[in-house]
Design a protein around this motif. Structure first.
Motif, PDB file in Angstrom:
ATOM      1  N   ASP A  54      52.007  47.506  30.985  1.00 38.35           N
ATOM      2  CA  ASP A  54      52.405  48.971  30.883  1.00 38.35           C
ATOM      3  C   ASP A  54      52.927  49.695  32.296  1.00 38.35           C
ATOM      4  O   ASP A  54      53.147  50.910  32.023  1.00 38.35           O
ATOM      5  CB  ASP A  54      50.996  49.569  30.468  1.00 38.35           C
ATOM      6  CG  ASP A  54      50.033  49.523  31.607  1.00 38.35           C
ATOM      7  OD1 ASP A  54      49.002  50.085  31.158  1.00 38.35           O
ATOM      8  OD2 ASP A  54      50.369  48.927  32.581  1.00 38.35           O
ATOM      9  N   GLY A  55      53.377  49.032  33.036  1.00 39.16           N
ATOM     10  CA  GLY A  55      53.966  49.765  34.297  1.00 39.16           C
ATOM     11  C   GLY A  55      53.056  50.118  35.494  1.00 39.16           C
ATOM     12  O   GLY A  55      53.246  50.633  36.452  1.00 39.16           O
ATOM     13  N   THR A  56      51.504  50.130  35.336  1.00 35.68           N
ATOM     14  CA  THR A  56      50.580  50.544  36.060  1.00 35.68           C
ATOM     15  C   THR A  56      50.782  49.679  37.342  1.00 35.68           C
ATOM     16  O   THR A  56      50.923  48.389  37.151  1.00 35.68           O
ATOM     17  CB  THR A  56      49.297  50.787  35.727  1.00 35.68           C
ATOM     18  OG1 THR A  56      48.895  49.379  35.074  1.00 35.68           O
ATOM     19  CG2 THR A  56      49.344  51.960  34.538  1.00 35.68           C
ATOM     20  N   THR A  57      50.494  50.192  38.525  1.00 32.30           N
ATOM     21  CA  THR A  57      50.290  49.319  39.887  1.00 32.30           C
ATOM     22  C   THR A  57      49.199  49.556  40.602  1.00 32.30           C
ATOM     23  O   THR A  57      48.431  50.560  40.355  1.00 32.30           O
ATOM     24  CB  THR A  57      51.586  49.436  40.754  1.00 32.30           C
ATOM     25  OG1 THR A  57      51.573  50.896  40.844  1.00 32.30           O
ATOM     26  CG2 THR A  57      52.855  49.121  39.908  1.00 32.30           C
ATOM     27  N   SER A  58      48.741  48.451  41.426  1.00 33.08           N
ATOM     28  CA  SER A  58      47.556  48.996  42.299  1.00 33.08           C
ATOM     29  C   SER A  58      47.802  48.059  43.314  1.00 33.08           C
ATOM     30  O   SER A  58      48.464  46.889  43.337  1.00 33.08           O
ATOM     31  CB  SER A  58      46.194  48.590  41.730  1.00 33.08           C
ATOM     32  OG  SER A  58      45.972  47.162  41.491  1.00 33.08           O
ATOM     33  N   TYR A  59      47.372  48.499  44.666  1.00 32.27           N
ATOM     34  CA  TYR A  59      47.558  47.713  45.864  1.00 32.27           C
ATOM     35  C   TYR A  59      46.139  47.769  46.875  1.00 32.27           C
ATOM     36  O   TYR A  59      45.538  48.345  46.659  1.00 32.27           O
ATOM     37  CB  TYR A  59      48.612  48.388  46.808  1.00 32.27           C
ATOM     38  CG  TYR A  59      49.844  48.420  46.056  1.00 32.27           C
ATOM     39  CD1 TYR A  59      50.727  47.696  46.632  1.00 32.27           C
ATOM     40  CD2 TYR A  59      50.303  49.499  45.351  1.00 32.27           C
ATOM     41  CE1 TYR A  59      52.132  47.384  45.956  1.00 32.27           C
ATOM     42  CE2 TYR A  59      51.693  49.651  44.821  1.00 32.27           C
ATOM     43  CZ  TYR A  59      52.533  48.485  45.075  1.00 32.27           C
ATOM     44  OH  TYR A  59      53.767  48.564  44.626  1.00 32.27           O
TER      45      TYR A  59
END
Length: 127
Positions: A54-59
């Motif tokens: 869905d295009g969400t990101t995390s780091y």
């Protein structure tokens, strides 16, 4: 038959940059959340970055502002751009697909799915 194959690792001096690539032979990138993990000798594997279908990101907090995860769905390639590298970034980096998950969670991880499909890894060494 699905394969995840990483490339782009190598040895660099502190402050340098590398871009890792992960090629997917199937449709994992458009179906599931994808992530980069790393593991150094004697340490547990840790999440680095994740991107959902869905295009969400995390780091991970340790790489925010330095690493960027992205993907090219048309070419089935997952990328990890790594800038301002530090010796503590040295590790084996693996890409993974979280089957059954569509969304990145937090700290560089995907939301929990059914199972994880792994690539074989590429070595990054920073001195």
């Amino acid at each position: 038959h699905v394969q995840l194959v990483e490339s782009g690792g190598g040895s660099v001096q502190a402050g340098g940059s590398l871009r890792l690539s992960c090629v997917d032979s199937g449709y994992l990138y458009v179906t599931y959340c994808m992530a980069w993990f790393r593991q150094a000798p004697g340490k547990e594997r840790e999440g680095v970055a994740a991107i959902g279908s869905d295009g969400t990101t995390s780091y991970a907090d340790s790489v925010k502002g330095r690493f960027t995860i992205s993907k090219d769905n048309a070419k089935n390639i997952l990328y990890l751009q790594m800038n301002s590298l530090k010796p503590e970034d040295s590790a084996m980096y693996s890409c993974a697909a979280e089957l059954g998950s569509m969304t990145a969670s937090s700290g560089g991880y995907c939301s929990t799915g059914i199972s994880t499909y792994w690539g074989q890894g590429t070595q990054v060494t920073v001195s």
